[in-house]
Every structure is written in C-alpha cells, then in structure tokens.
Design an enzyme around this catalytic site. Structure first.
Site, PDB file in Angstrom:
ATOM      1  N   ASP A 160       9.226  15.952 -20.374  1.00  0.00           N
ATOM      2  CA  ASP A 160       8.618  17.221 -20.804  1.00  0.00           C
ATOM      3  C   ASP A 160       8.502  18.193 -19.625  1.00  0.00           C
ATOM      4  OD1 ASP A 160       8.241  16.153 -23.397  1.00  0.00           O
ATOM      5  OD2 ASP A 160       6.426  15.141 -22.723  1.00  0.00           O
ATOM      6  N   HIS A 187       2.901  12.884 -25.738  1.00  0.00           N
ATOM      7  CA  HIS A 187       4.355  13.051 -25.780  1.00  0.00           C
ATOM      8  C   HIS A 187       4.868  13.012 -27.216  1.00  0.00           C
ATOM      9  CE1 HIS A 187       8.510  13.032 -24.615  1.00  0.00           C
ATOM     10  NE2 HIS A 187       8.715  11.912 -25.287  1.00  0.00           N
TER      11      HIS A 187
HETATM   12  N1  LIG Z   1       9.177   8.850 -23.073  1.00  0.00           N
HETATM   13  C1  LIG Z   1      10.173   9.669 -23.327  1.00  0.00           C
HETATM   14  O1  LIG Z   1      10.149  10.830 -22.909  1.00  0.00           O
HETATM   15  C2  LIG Z   1      11.359   9.219 -24.108  1.00  0.00           C
HETATM   16  C3  LIG Z   1      11.320   8.038 -24.797  1.00  0.00           C
HETATM   17  N2  LIG Z   1      12.413   7.599 -25.501  1.00  0.00           N
HETATM   18  C4  LIG Z   1      12.279   6.303 -26.197  1.00  0.00           C
HETATM   19  O2  LIG Z   1      12.914   5.275 -25.430  1.00  0.00           O
HETATM   20  C5  LIG Z   1      13.268   4.194 -26.296  1.00  0.00           C
HETATM   21  C6  LIG Z   1      14.687   3.705 -26.010  1.00  0.00           C
HETATM   22  O3  LIG Z   1      15.621   4.688 -26.338  1.00  0.00           O
HETATM   23  P1  LIG Z   1      17.202   4.421 -26.158  1.00  0.00           P
HETATM   24  O4  LIG Z   1      17.475   3.822 -24.840  1.00  0.00           O
HETATM   25  O5  LIG Z   1      17.896   5.657 -26.554  1.00  0.00           O
HETATM   26  O6  LIG Z   1      17.436   3.300 -27.283  1.00  0.00           O
HETATM   27  P2  LIG Z   1      18.636   2.224 -27.372  1.00  0.00           P
HETATM   28  O7  LIG Z   1      18.588   1.679 -28.742  1.00  0.00           O
HETATM   29  O8  LIG Z   1      19.898   2.824 -26.877  1.00  0.00           O
HETATM   30  O9  LIG Z   1      18.186   1.117 -26.318  1.00  0.00           O
HETATM   31  C7  LIG Z   1      17.065   0.327 -26.499  1.00  0.00           C
HETATM   32  C8  LIG Z   1      17.317  -1.017 -25.856  1.00  0.00           C
HETATM   33  O10 LIG Z   1      16.151  -1.818 -26.041  1.00  0.00           O
HETATM   34  C9  LIG Z   1      16.606  -3.143 -26.252  1.00  0.00           C
HETATM   35  N3  LIG Z   1      15.557  -3.953 -26.854  1.00  0.00           N
HETATM   36  C10 LIG Z   1      15.153  -4.014 -28.145  1.00  0.00           C
HETATM   37  N4  LIG Z   1      14.180  -4.928 -28.297  1.00  0.00           N
HETATM   38  C11 LIG Z   1      13.960  -5.449 -27.058  1.00  0.00           C
HETATM   39  C12 LIG Z   1      13.084  -6.439 -26.564  1.00  0.00           C
HETATM   40  N5  LIG Z   1      12.234  -7.101 -27.346  1.00  0.00           N
HETATM   41  N6  LIG Z   1      13.147  -6.733 -25.252  1.00  0.00           N
HETATM   42  C13 LIG Z   1      13.998  -6.073 -24.426  1.00  0.00           C
HETATM   43  N7  LIG Z   1      14.849  -5.137 -24.852  1.00  0.00           N
HETATM   44  C14 LIG Z   1      14.827  -4.828 -26.144  1.00  0.00           C
HETATM   45  C15 LIG Z   1      17.836  -2.992 -27.128  1.00  0.00           C
HETATM   46  O11 LIG Z   1      18.646  -4.159 -27.121  1.00  0.00           O
HETATM   47  C16 LIG Z   1      18.509  -1.791 -26.477  1.00  0.00           C
HETATM   48  O12 LIG Z   1      19.413  -2.188 -25.483  1.00  0.00           O
HETATM   49  C17 LIG Z   1      13.071   4.718 -27.716  1.00  0.00           C
HETATM   50  O13 LIG Z   1      11.852   4.232 -28.228  1.00  0.00           O
HETATM   51  C18 LIG Z   1      12.994   6.228 -27.525  1.00  0.00           C
HETATM   52  O14 LIG Z   1      12.281   6.866 -28.545  1.00  0.00           O
HETATM   53  C19 LIG Z   1      13.581   8.310 -25.523  1.00  0.00           C
HETATM   54  C20 LIG Z   1      13.670   9.496 -24.829  1.00  0.00           C
HETATM   55  C21 LIG Z   1      12.553  10.067 -24.118  1.00  0.00           C
HETATM   56  O1  LIG Z   2      12.727  12.898 -29.125  1.00  0.00           O
HETATM   57  C1  LIG Z   2      12.743  11.655 -29.029  1.00  0.00           C
HETATM   58  O2  LIG Z   2      12.582  10.879 -29.982  1.00  0.00           O
HETATM   59  C2  LIG Z   2      12.922  11.068 -27.675  1.00  0.00           C
HETATM   60  C3  LIG Z   2      11.929  11.671 -26.780  1.00  0.00           C
HETATM   61  O3  LIG Z   2      10.799  11.239 -26.708  1.00  0.00           O
HETATM   62  C4  LIG Z   2      12.293  12.917 -26.118  1.00  0.00           C
HETATM   63  O4  LIG Z   2      13.475  13.261 -26.017  1.00  0.00           O
HETATM   64  O5  LIG Z   2      11.370  13.604 -25.653  1.00  0.00           O
END
Ligand SMILES: NC(=O)C1=CN([C@@H]2O[C@H](COP(=O)(O)OP(=O)(O)OC[C@H]3O[C@@H](n4cnc5c(N)ncnc54)[C@H](O)[C@@H]3O)[C@@H](O)[C@H]2O)C=CC1
Ligand SMILES: O=C([O-])CC(=O)C(=O)O
Length: 340
Positions: A160, A187
């Site tokens: 953010d 967030h």
């Molecule tokens: N805080 C923030 O600003 C943001 C948060 N996110 C969040 O981050 C998370 C991940 O997003 P992506 O990487 O795009 O998803 P993705 O689906 O590409 O990767 C997630 C990974 O987590 C793994 N996983 C699932 N269960 C697991 C477990 N029990 N133990 C270990 N690994 C496990 C999967 O195998 C996969 O490799 C989502 O919840 C998303 O909403 C995404 C963007 C920004």
């Molecule tokens: O938008 C989403 O779901 C992933 C996230 O938290 C972001 O990009 O800020």
C-alpha cells in the site's frame, strides 16, 4: 547466522520474494517451505553467487510412500531469525480479501503452530490475506503457546505504501522513489487509509485529486486482480514490497540501524512502545497499522497518527467497524478451533 524462511515459497509471491531474499546479503541461510515444488525453487536459487545457503522443504508425503524428510516445516523453521508468510490462495475477480478467510485462516493457523514450536523467537511477517484477520490468528496461536511477542509479529502492508508513492507521483510529477505517504489502518478496501496530508516531500493536492488518489490506493489490489483476469493477484510488486519490509527488519535487528520507519499492521498491546496511545485514537482496536519505528528488538515505537485532515478522520471512522469485525473473526477462529 541469519536464517530467513519463506512459507509458501513456490507461489506467485513466494518465488520472486525468495529471489530477492537470496540477493539480500544479510541473509546467510534461506529456507524455502511449500506444500509443492520448494526443492526445485531452492535448487534454482542456490546457483546464484550470493552468501545465502538455500534449502527447500516439503511436508511429509500423505501416503508415506516416498522417502522425503519427515518434518519439512520443523527443519525449515528451526533457528529462523525471520519468517515471511505468503502461503495461501489469492483472489479472483469479484472476491473480497475476506472471502479468502475460509481457506487461508486454517493454513496460517497451522503454520503459526509450527512457528510457536520451532522458531518462537523469530520475526514473523504476514503477507497471506486477509491480513486484517491473519495477523490476529498468528498472534492468538502464539499466545496459546505462551510465546507471543507483539514486537515481533507484523502484517505486511508495504504494498500500500509502495502504491501510494507511485500513484501520488504520477499526479505530482515527483520522483516516486523519494515520495513517502504513511498508509495506516488495515489492508483491505476502506480499511486502507492513505494520509496524503502527511506526504513527504510536502505536496498540496486538490480535494478531487485527494479523493481519486485515495480510492486508487484503497483499491489498487483490485486493479491487478481484474487485469490478471482469474490468474491471481499482485505477485511481483508484492514480492518487492515484502523484500523491502524484510530488509528493513534485518537492517534494524541484525545490523542495528536506527531510525527506520515503516508502516505495518501490529498488535497494539505493546504499551511500552506506544501501543496504548494509538489504541485510544482508534476506538480501542487491538490491531492497527501505523508508522512503526524499528529497532534491534523489532517494534521500537508505534508512532501516533499525528495531525490528520477532516477527510482522513472520516476515512478512519469508516474503517473502524470493518477492522473490528475482521480482528474478531481472526481471534474467534483460534478460540473456537481445536487443532492447535
Ligand atoms: N499483504 C499483501 O499486500 C498481499 C497479500 N497477498 C496474499 O498473498 C497470498 C499468496 O498469494 P500468491 O503468491 O499470489 O498465491 P499462489 O497461489 O501463487 O501461492 C501460494 C503458495 O502457497 C502455498 N501453500 C498453500 N498452502 C500451504 C501450506 N499449508 N503451507 C505452505 N505453503 C502453502 C501454495 O502451494 C502456493 O505455492 C494470498 O493470500 C494473497 O491474497 C497478495 C498480494 C499482496
Ligand atoms: O488484492 C489482493 O487480493 C492482493 C493484495 O492484497 C493486494 O494486491 O494488495
């Protein structure tokens, strides 16, 4: 030895984030854990000529047929200084971050149980959504095990802040690398509160610009979800933001650098570092993102919100009920669950 661990290391965020941590020369050991593909990602990164030794871990195979290491999570977490968690499912168009709770709450709870057992003193950086609820889940699990330290658990809201620098600069013409906008609250949507009145270097936006920029920062995640059209949410920008925050934590806790300030979503129970003052200002919420000064033990000071405009006061008022509900949902999930 400075060991960094990525839980969810084979995912869209996990892979580029692991790459960036491999390039961080403070890290001497990088442990990658995922339920799939982490040994492959580790082998790939291990060829990069930086100091960190890279290892990949999986959970034990469900059918017990393969001769895999039995306790991947334990081996990954043991002796960790820093644990970053991007494990869990991302959004698809039409979903809110809260819609991810059903799947991600259990994932995060189970990983937190591992942290409580194997790396209770680590700095924990939570990326998995919904951050407003997953941070309380982690804290509650650590509390149940008697190892919660509110100075060491952080919800990563850095994306953010990164977006706020980029979007505001596109209007003002300033160098985005030099612009800082405190973004406080939580967030998700209206809980994301950009304090444009405190932008540095100072800049006066018109009220129309303020409203458009605020809306864009609050819903920046949706822009990416829509553009990816079912293939997930922000990964590359998140990896950069996560690596930036991890680097700030390492610079403060390992190198002893002082004066590093980054907003982050933290527990306000840490009264000794100013939590109570912020808590009073946000209607007694237990968690909130504010400017955090980092020190050698993690949170050194939770800075008060400072002077905020009438418009920002209204944003804060609109954010509080949603934050309250998100926090309670996380706390109840752990209180009602039995699998700890
Ligand atoms: N805080 C923030 O600003 C943001 C948060 N996110 C969040 O981050 C998370 C991940 O997003 P992506 O990487 O795009 O998803 P993705 O689906 O590409 O990767 C997630 C990974 O987590 C793994 N996983 C699932 N269960 C697991 C477990 N029990 N133990 C270990 N690994 C496990 C999967 O195998 C996969 O490799 C989502 O919840 C998303 O909403 C995404 C963007 C920004
Ligand atoms: O938008 C989403 O779901 C992933 C996230 O938290 C972001 O990009 O800020």
């Amino acid at each position: 030895m400075v060991k960094a661990v990525v839980l969810g290391a084979a995912g869209g965020i996990g892979q580029p984030l692991s790459l960036l941590l491999k390039l961080n020369e403070v890290v001497t050991e990088l442990a990658l854990y995922d339920i799939v593909n982490s040994p492959g990602v580790a082998a790939d990164l291990s060829h990069i000529n930086t100091p960190a030794k890279v290892t990949g871990y999986l959970p034990p195979p469900k059918d017990g047929s393969k001769n895999a290491p039995n306790d991947g999570l334990k081996n990954a977490l043991t002796n960790a200084h820093l644990v970053v968690i991007p494990a869990g499912v991302p959004r698809k168009p039409g979903m809110t971050r809260d819609d991810l709770f059903k799947i991600n709450a259990g994932i995060v709870r189970d990983l937190a149980t591992g942290i409580a057992q194997y790396s209770p003193d680590a700095y924990v950086l939570v990326i998995s959504n919904p951050v407003n609820s997953t941070v309380p889940i982690i804290a509650e699990v650590l509390k149940k095990h008697g190892v919660f330290n509110p100075k060491r658990v952080f919800g990563v809201t850095t994306l953010d802040i990164v977006r706020a620098s980029t979007f505001t600069s596109s209007v003002s013409g300033a160098d985005p690398r030099k612009v800082r906008v405190p973004v406080v609250g939580g967030h998700s949507g209206v809980t994301i509160i950009p304090l444009l009145s405190q932008i540095s270097p100072p800049h006066s936006y018109t009220q129309d610009e303020i409203e458009l920029l605020t809306q864009r920062i609050q819903f920046g995640g949706d822009e990416v979800v829509k553009a990816k059209d079912g293939a997930g949410s922000a990964t590359l920008s998140m990896a950069q933001a996560g690596a930036r925050f991890a680097s700030s934590i390492l610079n403060a806790t390992v190198k002893g650098e002082s004066g590093i300030i980054e907003p982050s979503y933290v527990c306000l129970d840490a009264d000794s570092v100013g939590g109570k003052q912020v808590k009073n200002a946000v209607n007694e919420l237990d968690y909130f993102s504010s400017n955090i000064e980092l020190g050698k033990n993690g949170v050194e000071k939770i800075h008060p919100l400072g002077n905020i405009s009438e418009y920002e006061k209204n944003l804060l008022e609109a954010a509080i009920p949603e934050l309250k509900a998100n926090i309670s949902k996380g706390i109840s999930f752990v209180a009602d669950g039995s699998k700890l």
